[in-house]
Scaffold this motif. Structure first.
Motif, mmCIF file in Angstrom:
data_model
loop_
_atom_site.group_PDB
_atom_site.id
_atom_site.type_symbol
_atom_site.label_atom_id
_atom_site.label_comp_id
_atom_site.label_asym_id
_atom_site.label_seq_id
_atom_site.Cartn_x
_atom_site.Cartn_y
_atom_site.Cartn_z
ATOM 1 N N ASN A 424 0.813 -1.221 0.000
ATOM 2 C CA ASN A 424 0.000 0.000 0.000
ATOM 3 C C ASN A 424 0.843 1.265 0.000
ATOM 4 N N TYR A 425 2.122 1.174 -0.320
ATOM 5 C CA TYR A 425 3.006 2.344 -0.200
ATOM 6 C C TYR A 425 2.443 3.573 -0.918
ATOM 7 N N ASP A 426 1.887 3.412 -2.090
ATOM 8 C CA ASP A 426 1.388 4.565 -2.855
ATOM 9 C C ASP A 426 0.265 5.300 -2.132
ATOM 10 N N ASP A 427 -0.383 4.637 -1.170
ATOM 11 C CA ASP A 427 -1.533 5.228 -0.495
ATOM 12 C C ASP A 427 -1.207 5.839 0.864
ATOM 13 N N ASP A 435 9.577 9.682 5.147
ATOM 14 C CA ASP A 435 10.327 8.884 6.115
ATOM 15 C C ASP A 435 10.958 7.664 5.434
ATOM 16 N N PHE A 436 10.169 6.925 4.688
ATOM 17 C CA PHE A 436 10.683 5.741 3.995
ATOM 18 C C PHE A 436 11.786 6.114 3.002
ATOM 19 N N ARG A 437 11.575 7.173 2.222
ATOM 20 C CA ARG A 437 12.583 7.587 1.241
ATOM 21 C C ARG A 437 13.897 7.951 1.927
ATOM 22 N N PHE A 438 13.787 8.655 3.047
ATOM 23 C CA PHE A 438 14.981 9.083 3.763
ATOM 24 C C PHE A 438 15.738 7.883 4.332
ATOM 25 N N VAL A 439 15.005 6.953 4.941
ATOM 26 C CA VAL A 439 15.630 5.798 5.585
ATOM 27 C C VAL A 439 16.297 4.876 4.564
ATOM 28 N N PHE A 440 15.623 4.659 3.423
ATOM 29 C CA PHE A 440 16.162 3.752 2.409
ATOM 30 C C PHE A 440 17.007 4.477 1.366
ATOM 31 N N ASP A 441 17.152 5.790 1.512
ATOM 32 C CA ASP A 441 17.920 6.605 0.558
ATOM 33 C C ASP A 441 17.405 6.384 -0.867
ATOM 34 N N ALA A 442 16.071 6.405 -0.999
ATOM 35 C CA ALA A 442 15.451 6.217 -2.313
ATOM 36 C C ALA A 442 15.383 7.548 -3.051
ATOM 37 N N ALA A 443 15.562 7.513 -4.356
ATOM 38 C CA ALA A 443 15.613 8.738 -5.157
ATOM 39 C C ALA A 443 14.281 9.477 -5.162
ATOM 40 N N ASP A 444 13.178 8.745 -5.225
ATOM 41 C CA ASP A 444 11.857 9.359 -5.293
ATOM 42 C C ASP A 444 10.814 8.323 -4.917
ATOM 43 N N ASP A 445 9.537 8.729 -4.975
ATOM 44 C CA ASP A 445 8.464 7.808 -4.592
ATOM 45 C C ASP A 445 8.335 6.641 -5.554
ATOM 46 N N THR A 446 8.640 6.856 -6.803
ATOM 47 C CA THR A 446 8.575 5.757 -7.776
ATOM 48 C C THR A 446 9.562 4.659 -7.403
ATOM 49 N N ALA A 447 10.794 5.062 -7.110
ATOM 50 C CA ALA A 447 11.815 4.084 -6.736
ATOM 51 C C ALA A 447 11.466 3.409 -5.407
ATOM 52 N N MET A 448 10.984 4.204 -4.421
ATOM 53 C CA MET A 448 10.643 3.629 -3.129
ATOM 54 C C MET A 448 9.441 2.695 -3.249
ATOM 55 N N GLU A 450 8.556 0.919 -5.821
ATOM 56 C CA GLU A 450 8.999 -0.329 -6.466
ATOM 57 C C GLU A 450 9.738 -1.205 -5.464
ATOM 58 N N LEU A 451 10.603 -0.608 -4.655
ATOM 59 C CA LEU A 451 11.320 -1.368 -3.641
ATOM 60 C C LEU A 451 10.353 -1.969 -2.627
ATOM 61 N N ALA A 452 9.355 -1.176 -2.225
ATOM 62 C CA ALA A 452 8.378 -1.662 -1.253
ATOM 63 C C ALA A 452 7.627 -2.876 -1.771
ATOM 64 N N ARG A 453 7.187 -2.821 -3.024
ATOM 65 C CA ARG A 453 6.372 -3.906 -3.577
ATOM 66 C C ARG A 453 7.187 -5.166 -3.875
ATOM 67 N N THR A 454 8.459 -4.994 -4.193
ATOM 68 C CA THR A 454 9.259 -6.161 -4.602
ATOM 69 C C THR A 454 10.073 -6.784 -3.481
ATOM 70 N N SER A 455 10.487 -5.970 -2.488
ATOM 71 C CA SER A 455 11.465 -6.481 -1.522
ATOM 72 C C SER A 455 11.057 -6.356 -0.067
ATOM 73 N N ILE A 456 10.029 -5.559 0.224
ATOM 74 C CA ILE A 456 9.639 -5.377 1.624
ATOM 75 C C ILE A 456 8.361 -6.155 1.878
ATOM 76 N N ASN A 457 8.509 -7.445 2.032
ATOM 77 C CA ASN A 457 7.386 -8.341 2.299
ATOM 78 C C ASN A 457 7.926 -9.682 2.784
ATOM 79 N N LEU A 458 7.035 -10.546 3.208
ATOM 80 C CA LEU A 458 7.412 -11.858 3.745
ATOM 81 C C LEU A 458 7.135 -12.986 2.761
ATOM 82 N N ARG A 459 6.897 -12.660 1.511
ATOM 83 C CA ARG A 459 6.497 -13.695 0.547
ATOM 84 C C ARG A 459 7.566 -14.757 0.340
#
Length: 531
Positions: A424-427, A435-448, A450-459
């Motif tokens: 649900n990162y986009d929402d 906060d998330f962008r700063f902690v993960f040093d992500a360039a922008d919301d698009t990059a963050m 994508e990282l959230a949907r692909t790598s931040i989960n327990l799948r």
């Protein structure tokens, strides 16, 4: 130290002169040399004043610590930041009756940056002239009745936070609404309602998600105040008073920076100060607290071992930070609850956490960090390696569950408001995205995103096999209830859920309910022997 004295007689009552001297928000109207001013109340009749001034000494940002003595119509002050030509300065303002009017006497005691009689004489002339101009402007303002025209007729000059919610005084409804969700969290850290109202008084916060500069300045000033109180109390042998003041100082500096991303350097400076203040207070804490350093991938991760007083080894709980919590503040508050029930804890700052935020980005395989912590902590004599649990708050709840499923040695896991994924990162709101962008040093919301949907989960993580207790608010929009439920479905061991139907993220209004419950639950899981 050299001194200069300026005096002016004003055809106005002592009360009117006193109000003009203490109502410093009006100073840009009174004094042409004052470009901007902010006041932070840090105690009864005690303020921190930040000003931008342009005068004989140039244009400078200065900070003054002021103590009001209303019964004596006296202000004592000490300059905290100074113009480049001065290394130290303090003094006082005294208002006294003079015929039908009042006399104002201003004393400056100062030390020049450069030694020698010529530099001292030159600086004395500049300070005298600057102060003389200020007093002349004040005399003209009062004798022309401009204070009365501006509506300054309050007989006692008080600024009451509980007065009318106006643009001139108190806590506006808008500010209250935008800051209310943090109140319980501030209380958890040992700050009280008086601290909160002193910071919010006259604060103009138009958005929960933005406008953090003034908030940062005000909490920083209160932190400085409590540092001073702690030092005075320790020196006088009042150890409990000093301990509480030091704890409040660390909390103030933490909450000054916790959502302040517009000035990374100021944020990191405040965050470093949290640790500095906490370290100074360790000898006075009721718990045994030992600083430690964890080696991980060539980096040093700072942390603390905390235990009850007495003989170990102790059952232990590893505590995991969220995105914006501090091991010396929120995690210390949780740690005390475990310690009170006969458990020790370890807290630490991994990449992207605490002192590393903005310096080392968070990693998605955080379980490797926890593995390094476990490998080194279980070797310590304080730790019973056969009775170790793990706890995480907010995003740290997700990290704790992920680590508990992949790192051997844990017997139980508490997840406070973490979830299975971050799909649900986009929402989520702007503040949390930043906060998330700063902690993960992500360039922008698009990059963050994508990282959230692909790598931040327990799948791709094997199901958790140890007991899991989850606590969640049903109105959580940061990590939705559905994400918590997916975590419970993923877990293969025993699960338990404490849910709050009308609560937001971390269910902060129910700290008093669920903190004892998860602490007791962990004690039972680790077979804590009652002492």
């Amino acid at each position: 130290m050299s001194s200069i004295v300026n005096t002016v007689v004003i055809d106005a009552s002592v009360d009117r002169v006193w109000r003009a001297c203490t109502d410093i928000e009006r100073w840009p109207l009174i004094f042409p040399t004052t470009l901007a001013v902010h006041r932070t109340e840090v105690g009864a009749d005690e303020v921190i004043m930040d000003m931008k001034v342009a005068n004989e000494l140039g244009e400078n940002d200065v900070r003054s610590h002021r103590w009001y003595r209303p019964a004596e119509h006296r202000i004592d002050f000490r300059m905290v930041t100074l113009p480049p030509s001065i290394s130290a300065m303090e003094g006082n303002w005294i208002v006294e009756p003079s015929g039908t009017g009042a006399r104002l006497v201003v004393v400056h005691d100062f030390v020049p940056r450069q030694s020698g009689p010529e530099s001292t004489a030159q600086l004395s002339r500049s300070l005298f002239t600057t102060t003389e101009n200020v007093l002349t402007a004040l005399k003209e303002w009062l004798e022309d009745g401009q204070d009365i025209a501006a509506g300054d007729t309050d007989a006692d000059g008080l600024r009451d936070a509980w007065g009318p919610r106006t643009a001139e005084n108190g806590i506006s409804a808008e500010t209250f609404e935008n800051c209310e969700l943090f109140f319980s969290r501030l209380g958890l850290a040992g700050l009280d309602w008086g601290d909160i109202t002193m910071v919010l008084k006259d604060l103009r916060k138009e958005s929960t998600h933005e406008d953090w500069s003034d908030w940062h300045r005000r909490w920083s000033a209160l932190g400085v105040h409590y540092e001073g109180r702690a030092a005075e109390s320790f020196a006088a042998g009042h150890l409990e008073t000093g301990r509480i003041a030091n704890q409040k100082a660390a909390a103030c500096h933490h909450y000054a920076e916790f959502f302040y991303f517009d000035d990374p350097q100021a944020k990191q400076t405040s965050r470093d100060r949290v640790t500095e203040v906490f370290l100074r207070g360790i000898p006075y804490l009721h718990e045994v607290v030992i600083p430690l350093t964890i080696a991980h991938d060539g980096d040093d991760l700072p942390g603390y071992i905390m235990t009850p007083r007495g003989e170990g080894p102790w059952p232990f709980v590893v505590l995991i930070n969220g995105l914006d919590s501090a091991k010396e503040v929120e995690l210390y508050a949780f740690a005390r609850e475990f310690i009170a029930r006969g458990m020790g804890v370890v807290v630490f700052d991994g990449p992207g956490q605490g002192v590393h935020i903005g310096r080392k980005p968070m990693v998605t395989d955080f379980e490797r960090v926890v593995a390094s912590v476990m490998a080194q902590v279980v070797e310590r004599p304080e730790v019973d390696e056969n009775r170790v649990g793990i706890f995480g708050v907010s995003f740290g709840g997700y990290l704790a569950a992920r680590a508990a499923a992949t790192v051997p040695g844990f017997r139980a896991c508490v997840n406070l408001s973490g979830g299975f994924d971050l799909d649900n990162y986009d929402d989520v709101n702007l503040m949390v995205k930043k906060d998330f962008r700063f902690v993960f040093d992500a360039a922008d919301d698009t990059a963050m995103g994508e990282l959230a949907r692909t790598s931040i989960n327990l799948r791709g993580i094997p199901p958790l096999k140890i007991p899991l207790l989850a606590i969640h608010g049903e109105l959580d929009t940061i990590i939705p209830m559905e994400s918590c439920e997916r975590m419970l479905e993923w877990a293969a061991g025993e699960t338990e859920l404490i849910r709050y139907p009308r609560e937001r993220h971390v269910a902060t209004n129910y700290f008093g309910d669920f903190i004892p419950r998860f602490s007791d639950w962990m004690a039972e899981q680790l077979d804590v022997v009652r002492r």
